[in-house]
Enzyme design. Structure first.
Site, mmCIF file in Angstrom:
data_model
loop_
_atom_site.group_PDB
_atom_site.id
_atom_site.type_symbol
_atom_site.label_atom_id
_atom_site.label_comp_id
_atom_site.label_asym_id
_atom_site.label_seq_id
_atom_site.Cartn_x
_atom_site.Cartn_y
_atom_site.Cartn_z
ATOM 1 N N SER A 116 24.402 30.444 -17.963
ATOM 2 C CA SER A 116 25.849 30.504 -17.780
ATOM 3 C C SER A 116 26.349 31.940 -17.603
ATOM 4 O O SER A 116 25.724 32.895 -18.069
ATOM 5 C CB SER A 116 26.566 29.893 -18.984
ATOM 6 O OG SER A 116 26.092 28.601 -19.242
HETATM 7 N N1 SAH Z 1 23.522 27.003 -22.147
HETATM 8 C C1 SAH Z 1 22.630 27.316 -21.059
HETATM 9 C C2 SAH Z 1 23.189 26.819 -19.746
HETATM 10 C C3 SAH Z 1 22.167 26.050 -19.015
HETATM 11 S S1 SAH Z 1 22.697 25.137 -17.627
HETATM 12 C C4 SAH Z 1 22.282 28.772 -21.023
HETATM 13 O O1 SAH Z 1 22.904 29.558 -21.770
HETATM 14 O O2 SAH Z 1 21.379 29.167 -20.293
HETATM 15 C C5 SAH Z 1 22.826 23.507 -18.301
HETATM 16 C C6 SAH Z 1 21.590 22.890 -18.890
HETATM 17 O O3 SAH Z 1 21.936 21.558 -19.266
HETATM 18 C C7 SAH Z 1 20.393 22.765 -17.950
HETATM 19 O O4 SAH Z 1 19.285 23.373 -18.528
HETATM 20 C C8 SAH Z 1 20.189 21.255 -17.808
HETATM 21 O O5 SAH Z 1 18.845 20.875 -17.682
HETATM 22 C C9 SAH Z 1 20.794 20.743 -19.092
HETATM 23 N N2 SAH Z 1 21.205 19.339 -19.077
HETATM 24 C C10 SAH Z 1 21.784 18.627 -18.064
HETATM 25 N N3 SAH Z 1 22.021 17.371 -18.445
HETATM 26 C C11 SAH Z 1 21.590 17.277 -19.745
HETATM 27 C C12 SAH Z 1 21.558 16.215 -20.695
HETATM 28 N N4 SAH Z 1 22.012 15.002 -20.420
HETATM 29 N N5 SAH Z 1 21.037 16.484 -21.918
HETATM 30 C C13 SAH Z 1 20.550 17.706 -22.237
HETATM 31 N N6 SAH Z 1 20.559 18.740 -21.367
HETATM 32 C C14 SAH Z 1 21.074 18.531 -20.139
#
Ligand code: SAH
Length: 221
Positions: A70
């Site tokens: 993010s």
């Molecule tokens: N908080 C993270 C942002 C990652 S992007 C950071 O600081 O890097 C969002 C993430 O959500 C991705 O890794 C994706 O695989 C995950 N994601 C998407 N749908 C999801 C679900 N239903 N349950 C758990 N994770 C999920």
């Protein structure tokens, strides 16, 4: 010491990190504890080495598997929103990704729980937390739309992927007086970053910002 700690002096220098903090202040982030947590957390260790030189820019960056780390401003904004009236004790993050948002939460909050559905990301984030000595984060590989029932209720829940509608289980796993921060909407459009506050009179909803997150994918891992 792990060699990753030595990638390019310039990009990891405190001055480079401080520039990002100045940028966040200019954009309206005021909470000193959030700013300090972000000043102390080495974001370059949460991206691939090839992207490390861009780690202190205020942008989202690819982390593989069609996912992104993010944008620092959005991480700061979401963190600020859940610690508004004091620091919660127990927080759930849905969407571990790189583990960066989780590390910021772990710098401020006693117990952090985080759920990810992509196995290699889950493994990598766990390893990073261990390398950084972050012992107050627990990781789970699963569909986070169902929350993480065994540790519920939570004082706060941070969702870092966007569903089209707020998953009911997450609202249920929020303690009374708890806060849920979540982007809602289609990936093709500007999503609403919402803050839900569970009060004894019901849910109070507030729109914090317009954001752009990867979709929350529901269903089996
Ligand atoms: N908080 C993270 C942002 C990652 S992007 C950071 O600081 O890097 C969002 C993430 O959500 C991705 O890794 C994706 O695989 C995950 N994601 C998407 N749908 C999801 C679900 N239903 N349950 C758990 N994770 C999920």
């Amino acid at each position: 010491m792990n060699s990753k700690y030595h990638v390019g002096i310039g990009m990891t220098s405190q001055r480079t990190r401080d520039r990002l903090i100045t940028r966040l202040e200019e954009k309206g982030i005021r909470n000193e504890r959030v700013l300090e947590a972000m000043r102390m957390t080495p974001r370059h260790l949460f991206v691939d080495e090839a992207l490390a030189s861009r780690a202190y820019e205020d942008t989202a960056l690819p982390i593989g598997h069609k996912q992104t780390i993010s944008q620092p401003y959005v991480v700061a904004r979401m963190t600020e929103a859940i610690i508004r009236d004091g620091i919660p004790n127990k927080v759930l993050e849905v969407g571990t990704g790189s583990g960066y948002q989780g590390a910021i939460l772990a710098a401020l909050i006693k117990d952090v729980y985080t759920v990810e559905r992509v196995e290699p990301l889950y493994q990598q984030a766990r390893r990073r937390a261990m390398e950084l000595g972050l012992r107050n984060i627990r990781f789970k590989l699963s569909d986070g739309a169902w929350g993480w029932e065994s540790y519920a209720p939570y004082d706060a829940i941070v969702v870092t992927a966007a569903p089209k509608e707020i998953p009911e289980a997450l609202v249920e796993q929020l303690d009374e007086n708890g806060r849920l921060v979540i982007p809602v909407g289609r990936t093709s459009e500007v999503q609403d970053l919402l803050l839900l506050h569970k009060t004894k009179d019901g849910i109070v909803k507030e729109r914090l910002d317009g954001v752009s997150f990867v979709p929350l994918i529901q269903g089996s891992v």
